[in-house]
Scaffold this motif. Structure first.
Motif, PDB file in Angstrom:
ATOM      1  N   LEU A 186      41.737  37.423  37.125  1.00 40.04           N
ATOM      2  CA  LEU A 186      42.427  38.634  37.588  1.00 40.04           C
ATOM      3  C   LEU A 186      42.991  38.478  38.999  1.00 40.04           C
ATOM      4  N   GLY A 187      42.602  37.404  39.675  1.00 38.03           N
ATOM      5  CA  GLY A 187      43.034  37.233  41.062  1.00 38.03           C
ATOM      6  C   GLY A 187      42.173  38.007  42.040  1.00 38.03           C
ATOM      7  N   ALA A 188      40.965  38.383  41.599  1.00 37.51           N
ATOM      8  CA  ALA A 188      40.043  39.119  42.463  1.00 37.51           C
ATOM      9  C   ALA A 188      39.131  38.122  43.170  1.00 37.51           C
ATOM     10  N   PRO A 189      39.147  38.089  44.508  1.00 38.57           N
ATOM     11  CA  PRO A 189      38.272  37.140  45.209  1.00 38.57           C
ATOM     12  C   PRO A 189      36.807  37.552  45.065  1.00 38.57           C
ATOM     13  N   LEU A 201      43.345  33.774  48.686  1.00 38.34           N
ATOM     14  CA  LEU A 201      41.880  33.706  48.782  1.00 38.34           C
ATOM     15  C   LEU A 201      41.263  33.553  47.386  1.00 38.34           C
ATOM     16  N   LEU A 202      40.400  32.532  47.234  1.00 38.88           N
ATOM     17  CA  LEU A 202      39.684  32.353  45.964  1.00 38.88           C
ATOM     18  C   LEU A 202      38.278  32.966  46.078  1.00 38.88           C
ATOM     19  N   PHE A 203      37.565  32.576  47.120  1.00 38.64           N
ATOM     20  CA  PHE A 203      36.236  33.166  47.314  1.00 38.64           C
ATOM     21  C   PHE A 203      35.793  33.019  48.762  1.00 38.64           C
ATOM     22  N   ALA A 235      45.742  36.671  25.171  1.00 39.00           N
ATOM     23  CA  ALA A 235      47.032  37.325  25.417  1.00 39.00           C
ATOM     24  C   ALA A 235      46.862  38.735  25.972  1.00 39.00           C
ATOM     25  N   SER A 236      45.683  39.342  25.738  1.00 42.21           N
ATOM     26  CA  SER A 236      45.460  40.709  26.224  1.00 42.21           C
ATOM     27  C   SER A 236      45.194  40.742  27.727  1.00 42.21           C
ATOM     28  N   CYS A 237      44.984  39.573  28.299  1.00 41.24           N
ATOM     29  CA  CYS A 237      44.634  39.530  29.720  1.00 41.24           C
ATOM     30  C   CYS A 237      45.140  38.222  30.316  1.00 41.24           C
ATOM     31  N   PRO A 238      46.441  38.151  30.564  1.00 38.53           N
ATOM     32  CA  PRO A 238      47.007  36.889  31.056  1.00 38.53           C
ATOM     33  C   PRO A 238      46.467  36.514  32.438  1.00 38.53           C
ATOM     34  N   CYS A 239      46.451  35.238  32.707  1.00 33.53           N
ATOM     35  CA  CYS A 239      45.969  34.764  34.014  1.00 33.53           C
ATOM     36  C   CYS A 239      46.965  35.128  35.103  1.00 33.53           C
ATOM     37  N   GLU A 240      46.477  35.746  36.138  1.00 28.74           N
ATOM     38  CA  GLU A 240      47.321  36.174  37.258  1.00 28.74           C
ATOM     39  C   GLU A 240      47.855  34.952  38.020  1.00 28.74           C
ATOM     40  N   PHE A 291      35.254  39.873  29.477  1.00 27.09           N
ATOM     41  CA  PHE A 291      34.684  40.439  30.706  1.00 27.09           C
ATOM     42  C   PHE A 291      35.776  40.818  31.711  1.00 27.09           C
ATOM     43  N   ALA A 292      36.843  40.037  31.747  1.00 31.89           N
ATOM     44  CA  ALA A 292      37.951  40.389  32.648  1.00 31.89           C
ATOM     45  C   ALA A 292      38.549  41.727  32.222  1.00 31.89           C
ATOM     46  N   ASN A 293      38.686  41.928  30.914  1.00 35.53           N
ATOM     47  CA  ASN A 293      39.191  43.218  30.432  1.00 35.53           C
ATOM     48  C   ASN A 293      38.235  44.349  30.793  1.00 35.53           C
ATOM     49  N   ALA A 294      36.932  44.061  30.730  1.00 36.38           N
ATOM     50  CA  ALA A 294      35.940  45.075  31.109  1.00 36.38           C
ATOM     51  C   ALA A 294      36.068  45.405  32.595  1.00 36.38           C
ATOM     52  N   LEU A 295      36.247  44.382  33.423  1.00 40.18           N
ATOM     53  CA  LEU A 295      36.392  44.623  34.868  1.00 40.18           C
ATOM     54  C   LEU A 295      37.644  45.456  35.163  1.00 40.18           C
ATOM     55  N   LYS A 296      38.682  45.226  34.358  1.00 39.22           N
ATOM     56  CA  LYS A 296      39.912  46.008  34.564  1.00 39.22           C
ATOM     57  C   LYS A 296      39.647  47.504  34.406  1.00 39.22           C
ATOM     58  N   LYS A 297      38.713  47.832  33.500  1.00 35.38           N
ATOM     59  CA  LYS A 297      38.368  49.251  33.316  1.00 35.38           C
ATOM     60  C   LYS A 297      37.818  49.858  34.602  1.00 35.38           C
ATOM     61  N   LEU A 298      37.228  49.011  35.434  1.00 33.86           N
ATOM     62  CA  LEU A 298      36.685  49.509  36.708  1.00 33.86           C
ATOM     63  C   LEU A 298      37.712  49.424  37.831  1.00 33.86           C
ATOM     64  N   GLY A 299      38.942  49.100  37.452  1.00 34.86           N
ATOM     65  CA  GLY A 299      40.003  49.039  38.455  1.00 34.86           C
ATOM     66  C   GLY A 299      40.068  47.728  39.209  1.00 34.86           C
ATOM     67  N   VAL A 300      39.351  46.707  38.722  1.00 42.10           N
ATOM     68  CA  VAL A 300      39.425  45.413  39.408  1.00 42.10           C
ATOM     69  C   VAL A 300      40.775  44.778  39.090  1.00 42.10           C
ATOM     70  N   GLU A 301      41.473  44.369  40.115  1.00 43.68           N
ATOM     71  CA  GLU A 301      42.783  43.743  39.947  1.00 43.68           C
ATOM     72  C   GLU A 301      42.978  42.712  41.048  1.00 43.68           C
ATOM     73  N   LYS A 302      44.152  42.105  41.066  1.00 47.36           N
ATOM     74  CA  LYS A 302      44.449  41.116  42.091  1.00 47.36           C
ATOM     75  C   LYS A 302      44.084  41.663  43.475  1.00 47.36           C
ATOM     76  N   GLY A 303      43.226  40.936  44.185  1.00 50.23           N
ATOM     77  CA  GLY A 303      42.880  41.333  45.543  1.00 50.23           C
ATOM     78  C   GLY A 303      41.633  42.196  45.686  1.00 50.23           C
TER      79      GLY A 303
END
Ligand code: WTA
Length: 657
Positions: free
Chosen positions: A159-162, A263-265, A251-256, A124-136
């Protein structure tokens, strides 16, 4: 002044002489040993921080305190998802069950191991990356109690996304308000949720909310009920389609790597104005605080226990004690999608029996519902696996405490009555099982290293037996780091009544044994079924209706929900008071805020009691709602008004649906 309505609780306390010392067996195996109370703050938290969490880079300083702002584990770098999932799999514990999930439809079950959880999160994190979700990137989550909800939260933290999780019972206005405040770019939701055999239109509400939150550029929609929902081309994406072709290899999506203070949430909670507060929680201190308290207070043995926190993840209790604390401690938890009485009132006890649940954490309002339904449901089930019970959300009345212990705990299990708040992030006042002698109705002692006390109006400490305001004298790792984008309100709400001390907004008293008795809120915040609802927020929702001229909201005691909302409404000239109008106004509040905020009574009145300066006297309305003799009415502009309201309130039929 003591806490509003506190007198009753005080009487109860004085009569309450039952004592429950820990059993020798429990004490012998308990995670917490009595010397835990002797450890000093720095030693305790430095050790917990170092040993309980895994750091990418170690912290160099335990904390910094520049009132009203604290920082913890300075310089440390870590990732919450790594601590909650990856490291357990890396340690060879991938087969261990993270969640036993029970869907609301009977027979729908899933077991999710830590290894599966890791794959689900990575995918799911890889899927979110497709939508441009990244740290912050700020992300909103509006879902029911499905396994994909913790997956979505963990994917964000990976991904580090709050994130901000909005409880599925909130309205489109509440959702858009939160998304706009946090400037969310992506919304994660589902087609519909199951509730009591019916459906909750999460996507439909999301559509309405997104229409009012133009910053949200994409949504991800989980298919849950499978019913048709509109999807907007280019904006809305099915969860399963977005995951097409993405890797689930960690390995395809390392923890940021995140800074301890990133900020966590945000968790929005009601305050004393119409606008909810975005409570800021950060990474290292929060995770350490929730996992440490979870370990000692729930006495978790992660190899043996089956732990069930029966809250909703949409509230702070679910964040801290379903998702982040338990997963960090490698717990095996129950996740249940539905209500306690669907398809019938045996549901909870069936779950406990089936999974041999050992630890149950719930709210007084749920316990009182079970009490009302009678012990015949729990009696039919083998609950002997239970070894510890917990309570949270509001003061637990001694009757409910005793019922919980006798009928659910087999008169055997310790009960931990845990006091804390969205703002505190972690439990702060609580018994420690195996150490504390408990008293029905008392949350007993501050957690080790926590300094709590009770102050009078002028800021003097109140001696044993006296009532006053609960304050905290020292920061703690999971404390809020502020109100999002509103430092003034942060200072004003928590730090201005007493300089440099945290004002919790709760009444409390401390007895001869230094045990704390919580007496409820002292501000304009109500506690209905353990949910915080602001009087002003409900008033604003009522006044938003075109027929309403003015509204004043208060509450009365309720045997099941703790408090019930009572509204006094003045209609505009031509509008007529009627049962239909009452229903219409209740529905309007549900639409503006959510069904949890619906008044249980509305009293129509031509006038509201006001002081000569025009301030509505809520205290008097509360006396009316509680059927108490009226207090001082001399400051009223027109004392006849309140007598008139009293008559009307007596005539009014209540509607407690
Ligand atoms: C109340 C829920 C008495 C209190 C974790 C607090 C309690 C508010 C208890 C926070 C308890 C919570 N005894 N009162 N054990 N636990 N409260 O933010 O008034 O939803 O200020 O956090 O609930 O509610 P919140």
């Amino acid at each position: 002044m003591a806490a509003d309505g506190g007198h009753h609780a005080i009487d109860t306390m004085l009569l309450e002489e039952r004592r429950y010392p820990p059993s020798a067996d429990f004490s012998a195996q308990a995670n917490a040993k009595p010397d835990i109370y002797e450890q000093d703050f720095d030693t305790f938290w430095e050790r917990e921080g170092r040993e309980r969490l895994t750091w990418f880079e170690p912290f160099s300083k335990l904390y910094e305190w520049e009132p009203p702002y604290a920082k913890f584990f300075l310089g440390g770098k870590l990732n919450v998802c790594f601590n909650c999932v990856d490291r357990h799999v890396d340690a060879g514990r991938g087969d261990k069950i993270a969640f036993y999930w029970e869907g609301e439809p009977v027979g729908e079950r899933r077991e999710i191991s830590y290894a599966e959880l890791l794959r689900d999160v990575v995918r799911f994190a890889n899927a979110l990356k497709k939508l441009g979700v990244e740290k912050g990137t700020p992300v909103a989550i509006y879902m029911g109690m499905v396994p994909e909800l913790p997956v979505a939260m963990l994917a964000c933290t990976r991904l580090g996304a709050p994130h901000t999780v909005v409880f599925g019972g909130f309205s489109a206005d509440s959702l858009s308000g939160r998304m706009n405040d946090m400037e969310c770019e992506v919304l994660i939701t589902q087609d519909q949720a199951w509730r009591r055999g019916g459906t909750v239109a999460l996507k439909e509400v999301s559509d309405e909310a997104m229409a009012a939150a133009p910053g949200v550029r994409a949504s991800v929609v989980l298919r849950r009920t499978g019913n048709d929902v509109p999807m907007q081309e280019g904006r809305d994406h099915w969860w399963h389609e977005l995951e097409d072709g993405v890797s689930d290899d960690a390995a395809s999506c390392p923890c940021e790597p995140m800074d301890s203070e990133d900020l966590l949430f945000l968790m929005y909670t009601s305050g004393t104005t119409a606008k909810p507060k975005g409570i800021v929680h950060t990474t290292g201190g929060y995770l350490c605080g929730v996992s440490t308290t979870h370990h000692y207070i729930f006495d978790l043995k992660n190899d043996e226990d089956v732990y069930w926190c029966a809250a909703d993840i949409g509230w702070i209790t679910g964040h801290s004690y379903i998702v982040y604390g338990p997963l960090c401690n490698q717990a095996t938890s129950i996740l249940y999608e539905g209500t306690p009485d669907f398809p019938d009132k045996n549901r909870w006890w069936e779950i406990i029996e089936r999974y041999k649940v050992t630890i149950l954490y719930t709210a007084p309002t749920a316990i009182r519902s079970h009490m009302k339904w009678g012990p015949e449901y729990s009696q039919k089930h083998d609950l002997s696996s239970l070894r510890l019970l917990g309570s949270v959300g509001e003061p637990i009345n001694p009757e409910a405490w005793i019922w919980y212990r006798e009928h659910i705990g087999g008169d055997r299990t310790p009960i931990v009555d845990t006091w804390w708040q969205t703002e505190t992030g972690m439990i702060l006042i609580t018994p420690l099982p195996g150490i504390t002698t408990t008293k029905p109705g008392s949350a007993t002692k501050p957690f080790p290293t926590i300094e709590a006390t009770v102050f009078d109006e002028r800021g003097n400490e109140v001696g044993p037996g006296g009532g006053g305001y609960l304050v905290l004298k020292k920061p703690w790792p999971a404390m809020l780091r502020g109100i999002f984008k509103d430092p003034g309100r942060y200072q004003e709400t928590y730090w201005s009544k007493y300089p440099n001390l945290y004002f919790a907004g709760d009444g409390a008293r401390i007895d001869q044994d230094a045990d704390f008795w919580l007496l409820g809120r002292v501000d304009d915040v109500m506690n209905v079924s353990g949910h915080r609802i602001s009087t002003i927020e409900v008033e604003s929702a009522l006044v938003d209706h075109h027929d309403v001229a003015e509204a004043a909201v208060t509450s009365r005691k309720d045997a099941t929900t703790g408090e019930a909302i009572v509204a006094y409404v003045t209609l505009k000239g031509s509008a007529e008071a009627s049962v239909e109008k009452l229903q219409e106004l209740r529905d309007h509040v549900a639409k503006k805020i959510g069904a949890i905020a619906k008044p249980s009574n509305i009293v129509f009145t031509p006038e509201l009691p006001k002081t000569r300066s025009g301030k509505i006297m809520r205290r008097l309305l509360r006396d009316v709602a509680e059927n108490r003799p009226l207090g001082d009415t001399t400051t009223l502009a027109d004392p006849a008004v309140v007598e008139e309201i009293k008559h009307r309130a007596e005539d009014e039929t209540s509607d407690d649906s």
